[in-house]
Motif scaffolding. Structure first.
Motif, PDB file in Angstrom:
ATOM      1  N   ALA A   1       3.809  -1.680  -3.198  1.00  0.00           N
ATOM      2  CA  ALA A   1       3.035  -1.663  -4.447  1.00  0.00           C
ATOM      3  C   ALA A   1       1.563  -1.845  -4.128  1.00  0.00           C
ATOM      4  CB  ALA A   1       3.513  -2.786  -5.365  1.00  0.00           C
ATOM      5  N   ARG A   2       0.758  -1.525  -5.104  1.00  0.00           N
ATOM      6  CA  ARG A   2      -0.663  -1.873  -5.025  1.00  0.00           C
ATOM      7  C   ARG A   2      -0.846  -2.971  -6.066  1.00  0.00           C
ATOM      8  NH1 ARG A   2      -2.645   2.301  -1.594  1.00  0.00           N
ATOM      9  NH2 ARG A   2      -1.482   4.220  -1.892  1.00  0.00           N
ATOM     10  N   SER A   3      -1.456  -4.077  -5.686  1.00  0.00           N
ATOM     11  CA  SER A   3      -1.560  -5.221  -6.588  1.00  0.00           C
ATOM     12  C   SER A   3      -3.010  -5.572  -6.865  1.00  0.00           C
ATOM     13  CB  SER A   3      -0.848  -6.427  -5.962  1.00  0.00           C
ATOM     14  OG  SER A   3      -1.147  -7.606  -6.673  1.00  0.00           O
ATOM     15  N   SER A   4      -3.444  -5.364  -8.113  1.00  0.00           N
ATOM     16  CA  SER A   4      -4.834  -5.729  -8.416  1.00  0.00           C
ATOM     17  C   SER A   4      -4.962  -7.246  -8.557  1.00  0.00           C
ATOM     18  CB  SER A   4      -5.316  -5.008  -9.675  1.00  0.00           C
ATOM     19  OG  SER A   4      -4.362  -5.133 -10.686  1.00  0.00           O
TER      20      SER A   4
ATOM     21  N   GLY B   1       0.836  -1.210   0.000  1.00  0.00           N
ATOM     22  CA  GLY B   1       0.000   0.000   0.000  1.00  0.00           C
ATOM     23  C   GLY B   1       0.865   1.253   0.000  1.00  0.00           C
ATOM     24  N   GLY B   2       0.320   2.337   0.511  1.00  0.00           N
ATOM     25  CA  GLY B   2       1.074   3.599   0.546  1.00  0.00           C
ATOM     26  C   GLY B   2       2.269   3.474   1.479  1.00  0.00           C
ATOM     27  N   ASP B   3       3.437   3.973   1.055  1.00  0.00           N
ATOM     28  CA  ASP B   3       4.603   3.891   1.943  1.00  0.00           C
ATOM     29  C   ASP B   3       4.447   4.873   3.093  1.00  0.00           C
ATOM     30  OD1 ASP B   3       5.000   5.893  -0.164  1.00  0.00           O
ATOM     31  OD2 ASP B   3       6.858   6.309   0.904  1.00  0.00           O
TER      32      ASP B   3
ATOM     33  N   GLY C   1      -4.513  12.089   4.260  1.00  0.00           N
ATOM     34  CA  GLY C   1      -5.274  11.336   5.274  1.00  0.00           C
ATOM     35  C   GLY C   1      -6.408  10.521   4.673  1.00  0.00           C
ATOM     36  N   ARG C   2      -6.481  10.514   3.337  1.00  0.00           N
ATOM     37  CA  ARG C   2      -7.592   9.843   2.631  1.00  0.00           C
ATOM     38  C   ARG C   2      -8.922  10.306   3.219  1.00  0.00           C
ATOM     39  NH1 ARG C   2      -6.305   4.304  -0.204  1.00  0.00           N
ATOM     40  NH2 ARG C   2      -6.555   3.255   1.779  1.00  0.00           N
ATOM     41  N   ASP C   3      -9.759   9.380   3.735  1.00  0.00           N
ATOM     42  CA  ASP C   3     -11.035   9.844   4.276  1.00  0.00           C
ATOM     43  C   ASP C   3     -10.994  10.037   5.792  1.00  0.00           C
ATOM     44  OD1 ASP C   3     -10.719   7.209   4.738  1.00  0.00           O
ATOM     45  OD2 ASP C   3     -12.702   6.604   4.041  1.00  0.00           O
TER      46      ASP C   3
ATOM     47  N   PHE D   1      -3.666  -9.472  -6.688  1.00  0.00           N
ATOM     48  CA  PHE D   1      -3.836 -10.101  -5.370  1.00  0.00           C
ATOM     49  C   PHE D   1      -5.297 -10.067  -4.932  1.00  0.00           C
ATOM     50  CE2 PHE D   1      -3.348 -10.583  -0.723  1.00  0.00           C
ATOM     51  CZ  PHE D   1      -2.507 -11.667  -0.686  1.00  0.00           C
ATOM     52  N   ARG D   2      -6.075  -9.203  -5.575  1.00  0.00           N
ATOM     53  CA  ARG D   2      -7.504  -9.138  -5.252  1.00  0.00           C
ATOM     54  C   ARG D   2      -8.269 -10.319  -5.848  1.00  0.00           C
ATOM     55  NH1 ARG D   2      -9.149  -3.996  -3.333  1.00  0.00           N
ATOM     56  NH2 ARG D   2      -7.437  -2.507  -3.349  1.00  0.00           N
ATOM     57  N   THR D   3      -7.610 -11.100  -6.742  1.00  0.00           N
ATOM     58  CA  THR D   3      -8.276 -12.253  -7.366  1.00  0.00           C
ATOM     59  C   THR D   3      -7.810 -13.549  -6.694  1.00  0.00           C
ATOM     60  OG1 THR D   3      -6.511 -12.661  -8.994  1.00  0.00           O
ATOM     61  CG2 THR D   3      -8.188 -11.023  -9.594  1.00  0.00           C
TER      62      THR D   3
ATOM     63  N   GLY E   1       1.315  -2.536   6.501  1.00  0.00           N
ATOM     64  CA  GLY E   1       0.556  -1.707   5.560  1.00  0.00           C
ATOM     65  C   GLY E   1      -0.699  -1.133   6.194  1.00  0.00           C
ATOM     66  N   GLY E   2      -1.516  -0.521   5.357  1.00  0.00           N
ATOM     67  CA  GLY E   2      -2.745   0.110   5.833  1.00  0.00           C
ATOM     68  C   GLY E   2      -3.933  -0.845   5.793  1.00  0.00           C
ATOM     69  N   ASP E   3      -5.135  -0.288   5.849  1.00  0.00           N
ATOM     70  CA  ASP E   3      -6.322  -1.148   5.971  1.00  0.00           C
ATOM     71  C   ASP E   3      -6.511  -2.071   4.766  1.00  0.00           C
ATOM     72  OD1 ASP E   3      -6.996   0.987   4.375  1.00  0.00           O
ATOM     73  OD2 ASP E   3      -9.030   1.191   5.174  1.00  0.00           O
ATOM     74  N   GLY E   4      -6.182  -1.599   3.569  1.00  0.00           N
ATOM     75  CA  GLY E   4      -6.295  -2.452   2.379  1.00  0.00           C
ATOM     76  C   GLY E   4      -5.353  -3.643   2.469  1.00  0.00           C
ATOM     77  N   SER E   5      -4.120  -3.373   2.826  1.00  0.00           N
ATOM     78  CA  SER E   5      -3.110  -4.438   2.936  1.00  0.00           C
ATOM     79  C   SER E   5      -3.520  -5.465   3.992  1.00  0.00           C
ATOM     80  CB  SER E   5      -1.759  -3.848   3.321  1.00  0.00           C
ATOM     81  OG  SER E   5      -1.398  -2.870   2.382  1.00  0.00           O
ATOM     82  N   LEU E   6      -4.075  -4.974   5.094  1.00  0.00           N
ATOM     83  CA  LEU E   6      -4.480  -5.898   6.156  1.00  0.00           C
ATOM     84  C   LEU E   6      -5.740  -6.670   5.765  1.00  0.00           C
ATOM     85  CD1 LEU E   6      -3.657  -3.889   9.422  1.00  0.00           C
ATOM     86  CD2 LEU E   6      -2.228  -5.433   8.099  1.00  0.00           C
TER      87      LEU E   6
HETATM   88  P1  ATP Z   1      -2.736   3.241   2.588  1.00  0.00           P
HETATM   89  O1  ATP Z   1      -3.782   3.343   3.677  1.00  0.00           O
HETATM   90  O2  ATP Z   1      -1.470   3.876   3.002  1.00  0.00           O
HETATM   91  O3  ATP Z   1      -3.200   3.658   1.247  1.00  0.00           O
HETATM   92  P2  ATP Z   1      -3.385   0.465   2.133  1.00  0.00           P
HETATM   93  O4  ATP Z   1      -2.737  -0.775   2.627  1.00  0.00           O
HETATM   94  O5  ATP Z   1      -4.767   0.744   2.654  1.00  0.00           O
HETATM   95  O6  ATP Z   1      -2.386   1.658   2.441  1.00  0.00           O
HETATM   96  P3  ATP Z   1      -4.443  -0.252  -0.482  1.00  0.00           P
HETATM   97  O7  ATP Z   1      -4.060   0.186  -1.838  1.00  0.00           O
HETATM   98  O8  ATP Z   1      -5.850  -0.068  -0.057  1.00  0.00           O
HETATM   99  O9  ATP Z   1      -3.414   0.452   0.526  1.00  0.00           O
HETATM  100  O10 ATP Z   1      -4.112  -1.828  -0.364  1.00  0.00           O
HETATM  101  C1  ATP Z   1      -2.840  -2.331  -0.709  1.00  0.00           C
HETATM  102  C2  ATP Z   1      -2.973  -3.642  -1.429  1.00  0.00           C
HETATM  103  O11 ATP Z   1      -3.617  -4.602  -0.579  1.00  0.00           O
HETATM  104  C3  ATP Z   1      -3.849  -3.605  -2.685  1.00  0.00           C
HETATM  105  O12 ATP Z   1      -3.155  -3.126  -3.801  1.00  0.00           O
HETATM  106  C4  ATP Z   1      -4.225  -5.077  -2.841  1.00  0.00           C
HETATM  107  O13 ATP Z   1      -3.175  -5.800  -3.422  1.00  0.00           O
HETATM  108  C5  ATP Z   1      -4.370  -5.511  -1.371  1.00  0.00           C
HETATM  109  N1  ATP Z   1      -5.788  -5.462  -1.014  1.00  0.00           N
HETATM  110  C6  ATP Z   1      -6.507  -4.400  -0.621  1.00  0.00           C
HETATM  111  N2  ATP Z   1      -7.804  -4.736  -0.432  1.00  0.00           N
HETATM  112  C7  ATP Z   1      -7.905  -6.046  -0.737  1.00  0.00           C
HETATM  113  C8  ATP Z   1      -8.971  -6.978  -0.759  1.00  0.00           C
HETATM  114  N3  ATP Z   1     -10.217  -6.634  -0.450  1.00  0.00           N
HETATM  115  N4  ATP Z   1      -8.693  -8.249  -1.135  1.00  0.00           N
HETATM  116  C9  ATP Z   1      -7.448  -8.620  -1.461  1.00  0.00           C
HETATM  117  N5  ATP Z   1      -6.405  -7.788  -1.469  1.00  0.00           N
HETATM  118  C10 ATP Z   1      -6.608  -6.517  -1.103  1.00  0.00           C
END
Ligand code: ATP
Length: 323
Positions: free
Chosen positions: A71-74, A10-12, A171-173, A76-78, A101-106
């Motif tokens: 990185a952000r990985s689309s 996610g975001g560094d 701060g995003r949202d 990994f969402r599959t 990482g942030g909430d997306g990564s977790l």
């Molecule tokens: P920041 O808050 O700093 O932006 P983040 O971790 O929230 O960091 P995201 O881009 O939301 O950043 O998520 C990072 C990566 O985590 C995504 O590019 C994707 O690979 C993975 N990810 C996020 N959401 C999901 C999901 N629902 N299912 C699978 N992988 C996900």
């Protein structure tokens, strides 16, 4: 557990390097083998995985960014992408993961754990401070310091020219950086996504400050606000305050960079060690965070839902001190 893989995603955020170093050092201390997964989940899928030695983590604690890259990985969402990633972990004999990482990564980590059951622990690495289960996220303090330092400089020019500045922070949202920067830099007003401030109220406050002969006016605007960013707000207010030379500054990515503050270094170091110890104690699918200065493990499912709220007292204090 014998072999831990560590990644940043996610975001560094400043302090990610300090967290990686602590994870790797703690792993060595407990005689584990440590692997770096480069470029987050994308690198896990593309097999960008390398064994880490002591030399890899020398002199990284004090550096911003993440040497493992993020990185952000689309893909990994599959499910197919995650299966590829899992196969690569098996290939390297990696039997546990630390995800920073942030909430997306977790969210991705939680999903991956449910699918493949690989022991994993998350660390809150984001400047946004928007994760539940921790008072602070790694990078937040440094980002606030950077924002405040920049705003101090903007104030010098604002004061010299009677200018009204709108400064947009990240701060995003979530409004955590904004509210901290607002209090810490004596802002005239702070606009955060969590609280709606009608434009009329903002105009009223600025007019009152003009009457009180305040020498400078800086309004902090959090990105992601419902009324728009700093540019939109400045545009809306222009005709109400024609006597002001209105300027907009968007701090942007400079808030992500720089050497981590002492607080972020120590936080990242503590959480990194606890992450390894947590894995050794069988604490899986949890995030290590800090609450009342103690490290606490929270199920990832709880850390990612229930968006943490900006403290009501912080909001009240910002208001009192700007009126
Ligand atoms: P920041 O808050 O700093 O932006 P983040 O971790 O929230 O960091 P995201 O881009 O939301 O950043 O998520 C990072 C990566 O985590 C995504 O590019 C994707 O690979 C993975 N990810 C996020 N959401 C999901 C999901 N629902 N299912 C699978 N992988 C996900």
């Amino acid at each position: 557990i014998k072999r831990i893989g560590v990644l940043t995603s996610g975001g560094d955020a400043p302090g990610m390097n300090a967290a990686i170093r602590a994870v790797v050092r703690a792993g060595f201390y407990y005689n584990l083998e440590m692997y770096g997964i480069y470029r987050g989940y994308e690198g896990m899928i593309q097999d960008d995985i390398k064994k880490l030695e002591s030399k890899n983590i020398a002199h990284v604690l004090e550096r911003g960014g993440t040497f493992l890259k993020s990185a952000r990985s689309s893909e990994f969402r599959t499910p197919e992408g995650r299966k590829k990633a899992y196969n690569n972990l098996v290939k390297h004999g990696i039997d546990a993961l630390v995800i920073i990482g942030g909430d997306g990564s977790l969210t991705g980590a939680h999903l991956f754990y449910n699918e493949f059951g690989i022991p994993s622990i998350g660390l809150p690495g984001t400047i946004d401070n928007d994760l539940a289960g921790t008072d602070l996220t790694i990078g937040f303090d440094t980002a606030c310091n950077t924002a405040i330092e920049a705003i101090d400089k903007i104030r010098d020019t604002a004061t010299s020219h009677d200018r009204l500045f709108f400064v947009e922070v990240m701060g995003r949202d979530a409004g955590f950086i904004a509210i901290n920067a607002g209090i810490g830099s004596a802002a005239a007003a702070t606009l955060i996504p969590e609280k709606k401030m009608p434009i009329e109220r903002l105009v009223e406050r600025l007019k009152a400050r003009t009457k009180a002969m305040k020498s400078s006016n800086i309004v902090i605007v959090a990105e992601g606000g419902k009324s728009g960013g700093a540019v939109e707000i400045a545009e809306k207010i222009k005709k109400e305050l024609p006597y002001y030379d209105i300027k907009v500054t968007i701090l942007g990515h400079l808030q992500r960079g720089g050497a981590p503050s002492s607080l972020d270094r120590v936080l990242a170091s503590k959480l990194g060690v606890f992450a390894v110890e947590g894995l050794m104690q069988g604490k899986y699918d949890v995030m290590a965070g800090i609450i009342n200065n103690k490290v606490v493990f929270t199920p990832i499912s709880k850390a990612i839902v229930g968006h943490k709220e900006v403290d009501e007292d912080d909001f009240r204090i910002a208001k009192i001190l700007s009126t």
